[in-house]
Write a protein that holds these residues in place. Structure first.
Motif, PDB file in Angstrom:
ATOM      1  N   LYS A  86     -39.518  10.706  32.649  1.00 31.74           N
ATOM      2  CA  LYS A  86     -39.485   9.678  31.594  1.00 31.74           C
ATOM      3  C   LYS A  86     -39.648   8.311  32.241  1.00 31.74           C
ATOM      4  O   LYS A  86     -39.067   8.035  33.283  1.00 31.74           O
ATOM      5  CB  LYS A  86     -38.136   9.709  30.865  1.00 31.74           C
ATOM      6  N   ASP A 120     -38.105   2.337  28.417  1.00 30.42           N
ATOM      7  CA  ASP A 120     -37.304   2.562  27.211  1.00 30.42           C
ATOM      8  C   ASP A 120     -35.983   3.276  27.477  1.00 30.42           C
ATOM      9  O   ASP A 120     -35.723   4.369  26.970  1.00 30.42           O
ATOM     10  CB  ASP A 120     -38.107   3.359  26.178  1.00 30.42           C
ATOM     11  N   PHE A 121     -35.178   2.651  28.262  1.00 30.19           N
ATOM     12  CA  PHE A 121     -33.849   3.213  28.503  1.00 30.19           C
ATOM     13  C   PHE A 121     -33.006   3.049  27.234  1.00 30.19           C
ATOM     14  O   PHE A 121     -33.007   1.977  26.620  1.00 30.19           O
ATOM     15  CB  PHE A 121     -33.167   2.503  29.671  1.00 30.19           C
ATOM     16  N   SER A 122     -32.327   4.072  26.879  1.00 27.88           N
ATOM     17  CA  SER A 122     -31.497   4.017  25.683  1.00 27.88           C
ATOM     18  C   SER A 122     -30.166   3.332  26.008  1.00 27.88           C
ATOM     19  O   SER A 122     -29.811   3.146  27.181  1.00 27.88           O
ATOM     20  CB  SER A 122     -31.228   5.429  25.169  1.00 27.88           C
ATOM     21  N   GLU A 123     -29.456   2.986  24.959  1.00 23.98           N
ATOM     22  CA  GLU A 123     -28.141   2.377  25.179  1.00 23.98           C
ATOM     23  C   GLU A 123     -27.199   3.342  25.883  1.00 23.98           C
ATOM     24  O   GLU A 123     -26.381   2.955  26.712  1.00 23.98           O
ATOM     25  CB  GLU A 123     -27.541   1.945  23.835  1.00 23.98           C
ATOM     26  N   GLU A 124     -27.354   4.590  25.557  1.00 26.98           N
ATOM     27  CA  GLU A 124     -26.510   5.590  26.210  1.00 26.98           C
ATOM     28  C   GLU A 124     -26.832   5.652  27.710  1.00 26.98           C
ATOM     29  O   GLU A 124     -25.929   5.728  28.550  1.00 26.98           O
ATOM     30  CB  GLU A 124     -26.738   6.966  25.554  1.00 26.98           C
ATOM     31  N   GLU A 125     -28.106   5.579  28.009  1.00 28.88           N
ATOM     32  CA  GLU A 125     -28.490   5.578  29.424  1.00 28.88           C
ATOM     33  C   GLU A 125     -27.971   4.316  30.107  1.00 28.88           C
ATOM     34  O   GLU A 125     -27.498   4.370  31.250  1.00 28.88           O
ATOM     35  CB  GLU A 125     -30.011   5.701  29.553  1.00 28.88           C
ATOM     36  N   ASP A 126     -28.077   3.201  29.411  1.00 36.59           N
ATOM     37  CA  ASP A 126     -27.523   1.954  29.953  1.00 36.59           C
ATOM     38  C   ASP A 126     -26.049   2.140  30.303  1.00 36.59           C
ATOM     39  O   ASP A 126     -25.578   1.734  31.360  1.00 36.59           O
ATOM     40  CB  ASP A 126     -27.636   0.813  28.935  1.00 36.59           C
ATOM     41  N   ARG A 127     -25.362   2.728  29.359  1.00 37.20           N
ATOM     42  CA  ARG A 127     -23.923   2.898  29.548  1.00 37.20           C
ATOM     43  C   ARG A 127     -23.618   3.788  30.749  1.00 37.20           C
ATOM     44  O   ARG A 127     -22.741   3.486  31.558  1.00 37.20           O
ATOM     45  CB  ARG A 127     -23.303   3.511  28.287  1.00 37.20           C
ATOM     46  N   ARG A 169     -35.098  10.903  34.580  1.00 37.39           N
ATOM     47  CA  ARG A 169     -35.160   9.587  35.221  1.00 37.39           C
ATOM     48  C   ARG A 169     -35.164   9.741  36.733  1.00 37.39           C
ATOM     49  O   ARG A 169     -34.474  10.601  37.280  1.00 37.39           O
ATOM     50  CB  ARG A 169     -33.953   8.738  34.816  1.00 37.39           C
TER      51      ARG A 169
END
Length: 377
Positions: free
Chosen positions: A67, A70-77, A100
């Motif tokens: 992938k 476009d990292f998601s908020e969950e991934e950010d967290r 990732r």
DNA sequence: AACCTCATCAACCGCCGTATG
DNA sequence: GCATACGGCGGTTGATGAGGT
């Protein structure tokens, strides 16, 4: 004798990969696998590339289910939380995010996520240093108000679903840390009366640390931000400034950088300075510098204080940001806030570590970042 | 249009740990 | 025990493009 190069540097192609090269490599690996030898692969594939370059290209771009963006908020967290826990161990972080790559996450952190956090920290700051100090003190107090050790459950494993007691064991194994039941408690940064206390020392001897360094280790949970022109940045860039003997953080090009870590110092003259730059400030000036303390050999008496660039943490920026990351950490580890007596956030001082101290000492730096709670030691 | 600055990110570099002979 | 080879990793670089002046 030095190590032989892995390939003929003069005859390998460098730079971006062409679609044809990608296609060749992808087709070959899909049909034949890597053969367990990346160095020999380019010749088999018919590429004028270094084996390492092939490996990187495959792992980061060509292998299936990668992938990008476009990292998601969950991934950010997850990234924030793990970074708070283990620092820049990108491969470990990447292992928690399917699809990732470590390179992607590293780039994402360095270019976007870190700035996002800095902006958050700056927004959370107060213009009133007194109020900010109180807020930070309260936060710290909450941190250090610990529940009874007897009733304290062990945290679950972060990396596996095995029993909770494997958690720290896993960390110890991975990071050369051996539990020591006699290890002293972590120091407090702010006491229950909201008064800042001197840095305390903890003696971490080789009986506790497999790395075998017997000198005293000094540490304290601190938030460290280095801005343009700060000592921290100079520290990371210069190796001959005698004032800057300690840890610091890696400061990016013309950008404020940050790190929060257990700060300890291998200063040649056995004194400790807390080189802390308030978060969110690009420049150091009178309004954002707190006192800087220098301690004696025993790390118990302040022998010098100044309002130089080196300063203790800026409470103004600690409270919300600190606690927010801790909450993330708490979620990640399913831990109770009161179970955490010390937490380290960030840790981008690799650059300094590399230039200043030995690899053994570097292990200690890493180790300290896993020092969640002495009750588990 | 030309120049500059900055952000992005693919790729490289060099170190480290481990395997092997 | 030593030298070498290799994979893996993290820090850094540099090409590129976007945006601003």
């Amino acid at each position: 004798m030095g190590r032989a190069p892995c390939c003929d540097k003069a005859n390998v192609k460098k730079g971006p990969w062409s679609p044809e090269e990608d296609s060749k490599l992808k087709d070959y690996i899909e049909k034949n696998g890597t053969g367990g030898n990346w160095i020999a692969l380019p010749q088999k594939v018919g590429l004028r590339r270094c084996g390492k370059s092939c490996r990187l290209r495959w792992l980061n771009y060509l292998r299936p289910n990668i992938k990008h963006g476009d990292f998601s908020e969950e991934e950010d967290r997850v990234i924030c939380s793990l970074y708070a826990t283990i620092g820049s161990r990108w491969s470990i972080i990447a292992a928690q995010l399917p699809g990732r790559t470590d390179n992607d996450i590293k780039n994402y952190w360095n270019t976007k996520l870190k700035k996002k956090l800095l902006a958050f920290a700056a927004a959370a700051s107060s213009s009133s240093t007194t109020a900010a100090f109180n807020a930070a003190a309260a936060a710290s107090s909450a941190f250090h108000h610990r529940s009874s050790a007897a009733n304290k459950p062990l945290p679950p494993s972060m990396y596996s679903s095995t029993s909770s007691s494997s958690h720290m064991t896993s960390l110890y194994n991975n990071y050369n840390y051996t539990p020591n039941p006699n290890n002293p408690k972590q120091p407090l940064m702010v006491d229950d009366n909201h008064q800042q206390q001197p840095l305390l020392s903890a003696t971490a001897t080789s009986s506790c640390l497999e790395t075998g360094v017997s000198q005293q280790q000094y540490y304290q949970p601190l938030i460290m931000f280095g801005g343009t022109g700060s000592d921290l940045q100079q520290t990371s860039c210069s190796s001959n400034n005698s004032e800057n003997n300690g840890g610091g953080i890696s400061c990016g090009n013309k950008q404020a950088d940050m790190g929060i870590m257990s700060y300890h110092n291998f200063n040649n003259n056995s004194s400790i300075r807390s080189n802390i730059i308030p978060a969110g400030f690009d420049e150091i000036n009178d309004s954002n510098v707190f006192l800087s303390h220098q301690f004696d050999d025993h790390h118990s008496t302040i022998i010098n204080s100044s309002t130089d660039d080196d300063a203790p943490p800026a409470p103004a920026l600690m409270a919300d940001f600190y606690l927010d990351v801790v909450k993330q950490q708490q979620q990640q580890l399913s831990m109770n806030m009161n179970d955490l007596s010390l937490i380290n956030i960030g840790g981008g001082n690799q650059q300094v570590i590399n230039s200043k101290i030995t690899s053994q000492e570097k292990d200690h730096q890493r180790m300290m970042m896993y020092y969640f709670n002495t009750d588990y030691c």
